[in-house]
Design a protein around this motif. Structure first.
Motif, mmCIF file in Angstrom:
data_model
loop_
_atom_site.group_PDB
_atom_site.id
_atom_site.type_symbol
_atom_site.label_atom_id
_atom_site.label_comp_id
_atom_site.label_asym_id
_atom_site.label_seq_id
_atom_site.Cartn_x
_atom_site.Cartn_y
_atom_site.Cartn_z
ATOM 1 N N THR A 55 0.822 -1.216 0.000
ATOM 2 C CA THR A 55 0.000 0.000 0.000
ATOM 3 C C THR A 55 0.848 1.255 0.000
ATOM 4 O O THR A 55 0.384 2.333 -0.365
ATOM 5 N N ARG A 56 2.121 1.166 0.419
ATOM 6 C CA ARG A 56 2.956 2.357 0.536
ATOM 7 C C ARG A 56 4.107 2.413 -0.461
ATOM 8 O O ARG A 56 4.682 3.475 -0.672
ATOM 9 N N SER A 57 4.499 1.277 -1.015
ATOM 10 C CA SER A 57 5.681 1.305 -1.879
ATOM 11 C C SER A 57 5.620 0.241 -2.966
ATOM 12 O O SER A 57 4.787 -0.674 -2.910
ATOM 13 N N VAL A 58 6.535 0.419 -3.926
ATOM 14 C CA VAL A 58 6.701 -0.551 -5.009
ATOM 15 C C VAL A 58 8.187 -0.831 -5.110
ATOM 16 O O VAL A 58 9.005 0.090 -5.118
ATOM 17 N N SER A 59 8.557 -2.097 -5.188
ATOM 18 C CA SER A 59 9.972 -2.439 -5.316
ATOM 19 C C SER A 59 10.140 -3.612 -6.269
ATOM 20 O O SER A 59 9.259 -4.470 -6.359
ATOM 21 N N PRO A 60 11.250 -3.639 -7.008
ATOM 22 C CA PRO A 60 11.469 -4.733 -7.953
ATOM 23 C C PRO A 60 11.746 -6.044 -7.231
ATOM 24 O O PRO A 60 12.397 -6.078 -6.186
ATOM 25 N N THR A 61 11.224 -7.127 -7.780
ATOM 26 C CA THR A 61 11.594 -8.450 -7.303
ATOM 27 C C THR A 61 12.991 -8.771 -7.829
ATOM 28 O O THR A 61 13.609 -7.965 -8.534
ATOM 29 N N GLU A 62 13.492 -9.958 -7.497
ATOM 30 C CA GLU A 62 14.809 -10.343 -8.007
ATOM 31 C C GLU A 62 14.811 -10.348 -9.533
ATOM 32 O O GLU A 62 15.743 -9.860 -10.175
ATOM 33 N N ALA A 63 13.728 -10.888 -10.118
ATOM 34 C CA ALA A 63 13.616 -10.897 -11.578
ATOM 35 C C ALA A 63 13.485 -9.469 -12.108
ATOM 36 O O ALA A 63 14.045 -9.110 -13.161
ATOM 37 N N GLY A 64 12.729 -8.653 -11.354
ATOM 38 C CA GLY A 64 12.575 -7.260 -11.770
ATOM 39 C C GLY A 64 13.885 -6.496 -11.745
ATOM 40 O O GLY A 64 14.176 -5.694 -12.646
ATOM 41 N N GLU A 65 14.708 -6.731 -10.720
ATOM 42 C CA GLU A 65 16.022 -6.097 -10.624
ATOM 43 C C GLU A 65 16.896 -6.497 -11.813
ATOM 44 O O GLU A 65 17.593 -5.676 -12.410
ATOM 45 N N ARG A 66 16.855 -7.781 -12.162
ATOM 46 C CA ARG A 66 17.661 -8.257 -13.289
ATOM 47 C C ARG A 66 17.209 -7.602 -14.587
ATOM 48 O O ARG A 66 18.032 -7.147 -15.391
ATOM 49 N N LEU A 67 15.882 -7.536 -14.791
ATOM 50 C CA LEU A 67 15.379 -6.920 -16.011
ATOM 51 C C LEU A 67 15.710 -5.430 -16.053
ATOM 52 O O LEU A 67 16.084 -4.894 -17.096
ATOM 53 N N LEU A 68 15.619 -4.782 -14.894
ATOM 54 C CA LEU A 68 15.915 -3.351 -14.833
ATOM 55 C C LEU A 68 17.380 -3.087 -15.191
ATOM 56 O O LEU A 68 17.685 -2.151 -15.944
ATOM 57 N N ARG A 69 18.293 -3.927 -14.633
ATOM 58 C CA ARG A 69 19.715 -3.751 -14.944
ATOM 59 C C ARG A 69 19.993 -3.953 -16.433
ATOM 60 O O ARG A 69 20.903 -3.363 -16.993
ATOM 61 N N THR A 70 19.176 -4.746 -17.084
ATOM 62 C CA THR A 70 19.385 -5.039 -18.509
ATOM 63 C C THR A 70 18.836 -3.943 -19.417
ATOM 64 O O THR A 70 19.515 -3.483 -20.344
ATOM 65 N N VAL A 71 17.593 -3.529 -19.133
ATOM 66 C CA VAL A 71 16.940 -2.622 -20.079
ATOM 67 C C VAL A 71 17.213 -1.146 -19.801
ATOM 68 O O VAL A 71 17.262 -0.336 -20.729
ATOM 69 N N ALA A 72 17.391 -0.765 -18.531
ATOM 70 C CA ALA A 72 17.550 0.657 -18.211
ATOM 71 C C ALA A 72 18.729 1.297 -18.940
ATOM 72 O O ALA A 72 18.587 2.386 -19.526
ATOM 73 N N PRO A 73 19.914 0.662 -18.955
ATOM 74 C CA PRO A 73 21.030 1.294 -19.686
ATOM 75 C C PRO A 73 20.762 1.446 -21.182
ATOM 76 O O PRO A 73 21.218 2.404 -21.807
ATOM 77 N N ARG A 74 20.002 0.494 -21.741
ATOM 78 C CA ARG A 74 19.691 0.576 -23.173
ATOM 79 C C ARG A 74 18.827 1.794 -23.479
ATOM 80 O O ARG A 74 19.063 2.516 -24.451
ATOM 81 N N PHE A 75 17.837 2.014 -22.629
ATOM 82 C CA PHE A 75 16.979 3.181 -22.846
ATOM 83 C C PHE A 75 17.759 4.477 -22.646
ATOM 84 O O PHE A 75 17.533 5.473 -23.346
ATOM 85 N N GLU A 76 18.694 4.480 -21.719
ATOM 86 C CA GLU A 76 19.535 5.663 -21.511
ATOM 87 C C GLU A 76 20.388 5.947 -22.746
ATOM 88 O O GLU A 76 20.556 7.093 -23.150
ATOM 89 N N GLU A 77 20.916 4.862 -23.350
ATOM 90 C CA GLU A 77 21.714 5.029 -24.569
ATOM 91 C C GLU A 77 20.866 5.609 -25.699
ATOM 92 O O GLU A 77 21.315 6.470 -26.448
ATOM 93 N N ILE A 78 19.629 5.102 -25.802
ATOM 94 C CA ILE A 78 18.735 5.613 -26.847
ATOM 95 C C ILE A 78 18.438 7.095 -26.624
ATOM 96 O O ILE A 78 18.463 7.905 -27.550
ATOM 97 N N GLU A 79 18.162 7.473 -25.382
ATOM 98 C CA GLU A 79 17.885 8.875 -25.077
ATOM 99 C C GLU A 79 19.089 9.760 -25.375
ATOM 100 O O GLU A 79 18.951 10.870 -25.895
ATOM 101 N N GLN A 80 20.289 9.263 -25.062
ATOM 102 C CA GLN A 80 21.508 10.028 -25.347
ATOM 103 C C GLN A 80 21.703 10.214 -26.849
ATOM 104 O O GLN A 80 22.105 11.274 -27.309
ATOM 105 N N GLU A 81 21.400 9.162 -27.620
ATOM 106 C CA GLU A 81 21.565 9.248 -29.071
ATOM 107 C C GLU A 81 20.545 10.217 -29.669
ATOM 108 O O GLU A 81 20.862 10.987 -30.583
ATOM 109 N N LEU A 82 19.321 10.186 -29.158
ATOM 110 C CA LEU A 82 18.307 11.132 -29.635
ATOM 111 C C LEU A 82 18.707 12.565 -29.308
ATOM 112 O O LEU A 82 18.495 13.483 -30.096
ATOM 113 N N ALA A 83 19.305 12.756 -28.141
ATOM 114 C CA ALA A 83 19.784 14.083 -27.767
ATOM 115 C C ALA A 83 20.886 14.533 -28.718
ATOM 116 O O ALA A 83 20.980 15.700 -29.100
ATOM 117 N N ALA A 84 21.746 13.582 -29.125
ATOM 118 C CA ALA A 84 22.812 13.906 -30.074
ATOM 119 C C ALA A 84 22.228 14.302 -31.428
ATOM 120 O O ALA A 84 22.737 15.195 -32.104
#
Length: 298
Positions: A55-84
């Motif tokens: 009711t107060r928070s949301v946190s990644p599960t172990e699988a969620g943490e793994r997926l976040l570590r995988t996809v988050a940097p990719r989206f950051e790279e895409i955003e950086q390239e769009l900025a370029a």
């Protein structure tokens, strides 16, 4: 992967990083219920829970943490390239081709380009010296330069130079042997240096105006040229009278190397304009060039 899956993964990354559906929904500009349904659908497709909700928070599960570590940097790279890409758009580039006569190319374009090109290394400009009134659309040229009165009605025109005047000049040696003409018609008795321009189908008739009265005189002489430099040099050598833009002759007149005649018959007229098709989609590089060349007064 479909665009929908990309959007879903991006939404998951935001929720996992924000650890709040409320903040993530605000950041993504969607409703909280729609975002919650998106994450639920992703979990159902993967067959695994990605987020632990309370009711107060949301946190990644172990699988969620793994997926976040995988996809988050990719989206950051895409955003950086769009900025370029946006940075490239803000630094205009490209090649612009302009057709112009010798006089405006030297006196207007050369000086104007020198003012702005150093600040835009990605812009290249090709100047094609052409004495005819060429069809820039048919020739595949981006723009042309003409006197204001010569620009076609269906073109966009930007003034790039001041009003102009013509001058009839001869050397002291020439006038030591010939009387100065008092009217344009008297030029027919002089050895005049003729001008051949393709636009006029032959020799150019010298044009004069005084008090609203226009006169064109077809002169004769021993020399015919299609450029200014040779006409000027021939006049300096005493080989005849020359008709040219006054800016080319003023220094020689002031220093006594040339004598001007019929000055009262050489009234100012609209100067050079850059023109281009009205339907042309102006690129950032082209728009910057037009603004840099635009005449803003003395």
């Amino acid at each position: 992967m479909s665009n929908e899956n990309f959007n879903t993964l991006a939404a998951f990354a935001v929720v996992a990083q924000e650890r709040s559906f409320t903040r993530a929904a605000a950041k993504l500009a969607v409703s909280q219920s729609a975002l919650s349904q998106t994450i639920k659908s992703l979990e159902e497709r993967l067959g695994i829970r990605l987020l632990t909700r309370t009711t107060r928070s949301v946190s990644p599960t172990e699988a969620g943490e793994r997926l976040l570590r995988t996809v988050a940097p990719r989206f950051e790279e895409i955003e950086q390239e769009l900025a370029a890409m946006n940075a490239l758009r803000e630094k205009p580039a490209g090649t612009i081709r302009i057709t112009a006569g010798e006089h405006p190319a030297i006196t207007v374009l050369q000086a104007g380009l020198a003012r702005f090109l150093p600040d835009y290394p990605g812009i290249n400009v090709e100047i094609i010296v052409d004495y005819g009134l060429s069809d820039i659309v048919a020739d595949g040229v981006d723009a042309g330069v003409r006197l204001g009165e010569q620009v076609a009605k269906d073109m966009i025109a930007a003034r790039i130079g001041p009003d102009m005047r013509m001058a009839v000049v001869g050397s002291p040696a020439y006038f030591a042997k010939h009387a100065k003409p008092g009217t344009p018609q008297e030029l027919t008795a002089h050895n005049c240096i003729n001008i051949r321009l393709p636009t006029y189908g032959g020799l150019f008739a010298w044009e004069f105006e005084k008090g609203g009265h226009e006169v064109k005189v077809r002169v004769e002489g021993q020399l015919v040229f299609n450029n200014i430099a040779l006409r000027l040099e021939s006049a300096l050598q005493g080989l005849g009278l020359a008709y040219m833009p006054e800016d080319h002759a003023l220094d020689h007149i002031r220093e006594g190397r040339l004598i001007r005649v019929l000055e009262d018959w050489c009234e100012p007229f609209p100067g050079y304009h850059l023109y281009y098709p009205s339907r042309r989609h102006a690129s950032p590089a082209f728009a910057i060039m037009v603004d840099a060349l635009r005449y803003r007064g003395p």
